[in-house]
Design a protein around this motif. Structure first.
Motif, PDB file in Angstrom:
ATOM      1  N   LEU A   5       0.645  -1.403  -0.065  1.00  0.00           N
ATOM      2  CA  LEU A   5      -0.068   0.255  -0.229  1.00  0.00           C
ATOM      3  C   LEU A   5       0.784   1.204   0.048  1.00  0.00           C
ATOM      4  CD1 LEU A   5      -2.755  -1.127   2.317  1.00  0.00           C
ATOM      5  CD2 LEU A   5      -3.173  -0.809   0.007  1.00  0.00           C
ATOM      6  N   SER A   6       1.884   1.450   0.709  1.00  0.00           N
ATOM      7  CA  SER A   6       2.881   2.375   0.813  1.00  0.00           C
ATOM      8  C   SER A   6       3.622   2.681  -0.546  1.00  0.00           C
ATOM      9  CB  SER A   6       3.995   2.099   1.732  1.00  0.00           C
ATOM     10  OG  SER A   6       3.714   2.333   3.135  1.00  0.00           O
ATOM     11  N   LYS A   7       3.862   1.454  -1.266  1.00  0.00           N
ATOM     12  CA  LYS A   7       4.338   1.734  -2.685  1.00  0.00           C
ATOM     13  C   LYS A   7       3.275   2.110  -3.732  1.00  0.00           C
ATOM     14  CE  LYS A   7       6.366  -1.256  -6.190  1.00  0.00           C
ATOM     15  NZ  LYS A   7       6.435  -2.757  -6.711  1.00  0.00           N
ATOM     16  N   ASN A   8       2.073   2.205  -3.411  1.00  0.00           N
ATOM     17  CA  ASN A   8       1.239   2.461  -4.232  1.00  0.00           C
ATOM     18  C   ASN A   8       0.470   3.697  -3.733  1.00  0.00           C
ATOM     19  OD1 ASN A   8       0.315   0.681  -6.639  1.00  0.00           O
ATOM     20  ND2 ASN A   8       0.900  -0.553  -4.792  1.00  0.00           N
ATOM     21  N   GLU A   9       1.458   4.577  -2.869  1.00  0.00           N
ATOM     22  CA  GLU A   9       1.001   6.020  -2.353  1.00  0.00           C
ATOM     23  C   GLU A   9       0.002   6.089  -1.526  1.00  0.00           C
ATOM     24  OE1 GLU A   9       1.696   8.783  -5.681  1.00  0.00           O
ATOM     25  OE2 GLU A   9       3.552   7.531  -6.302  1.00  0.00           O
ATOM     26  N   PHE A  10      -0.344   5.167  -0.611  1.00  0.00           N
ATOM     27  CA  PHE A  10      -1.557   5.210   0.121  1.00  0.00           C
ATOM     28  C   PHE A  10      -0.670   5.490   1.733  1.00  0.00           C
ATOM     29  CE2 PHE A  10      -3.644   2.368  -2.579  1.00  0.00           C
ATOM     30  CZ  PHE A  10      -4.852   2.977  -2.941  1.00  0.00           C
ATOM     31  N   THR A  11      -1.607   6.361   2.470  1.00  0.00           N
ATOM     32  CA  THR A  11      -0.926   6.667   3.651  1.00  0.00           C
ATOM     33  C   THR A  11      -1.329   5.554   4.595  1.00  0.00           C
ATOM     34  OG1 THR A  11      -1.133   8.890   3.433  1.00  0.00           O
ATOM     35  CG2 THR A  11      -0.825   8.231   5.650  1.00  0.00           C
ATOM     36  N   VAL A  12      -0.292   4.771   5.273  1.00  0.00           N
ATOM     37  CA  VAL A  12      -0.739   3.577   5.874  1.00  0.00           C
ATOM     38  C   VAL A  12       0.100   3.504   7.123  1.00  0.00           C
ATOM     39  CG1 VAL A  12       0.829   2.202   4.260  1.00  0.00           C
ATOM     40  CG2 VAL A  12      -1.022   0.768   5.643  1.00  0.00           C
TER      41      VAL A  12
END
Length: 143
Positions: free
Chosen positions: A59-66
């Motif tokens: 999710l981080s790699k896909n630019e989500f704030t996680v």
């Protein structure tokens, strides 16, 4: 005995939830439980998944704030009063709950409850000492 929960900050924008689930699916990550709390502008998606660290990375790699948070999983009898007993124990021991959610259906006569306590370690010790069933992560994370 703590379980890792993934929290994802989402703008209230069409398709954002679908993007999260697609990212997880593309990385062969299974969702075991979820909860969404929202406001007008954003929401927080909380997930229990089979591979929390991999989910956080994907999710981080896909630019989500996680973020990854420790929570407690307990099992209560799936009948009237099952949850009330556990919550009474926590209340009587001054354990504050920030939030919680539950899931039922594939566990026989038990419901699993995810609890985020203000002080997880103190909550865990209280739960252990009061004969409430703690569910280990290997039983919570779907296979």
């Amino acid at each position: 005995m703590l379980v890792q929960q993934i929290s994802v900050f989402l703008e209230n924008k069409s398709g954002r939830l679908a993007e999260v689930t697609k990212t997880l699916a593309e990385n062969n990550i299974d969702i075991c439980a979820l909860s969404i709390a929202d406001t007008t502008d954003f929401g927080i998606l909380r997930l229990i998944v089979n591979k929390p660290k991999e989910a956080e990375a994907a999710l981080s790699k896909n630019e989500f704030t996680v973020s990854c948070t420790d929570v407690i999983a307990i099992a209560v009898e799936d009948k009237p009063g099952g949850l009330a007993r556990a919550l009474e124990v926590l209340q009587n021991n001054s354990i504050s709950i920030e939030y919680m959610y539950a899931f039922v259906g594939k566990f026989g006569n038990e419901a699993f409850v995810i609890i985020r306590a203000e002080n997880p370690e103190a909550a865990l010790e209280t739960i252990k000492s009061c004969d409430i069933k703690i569910v280990p992560s290997d039983k919570i994370y779907c296979k």
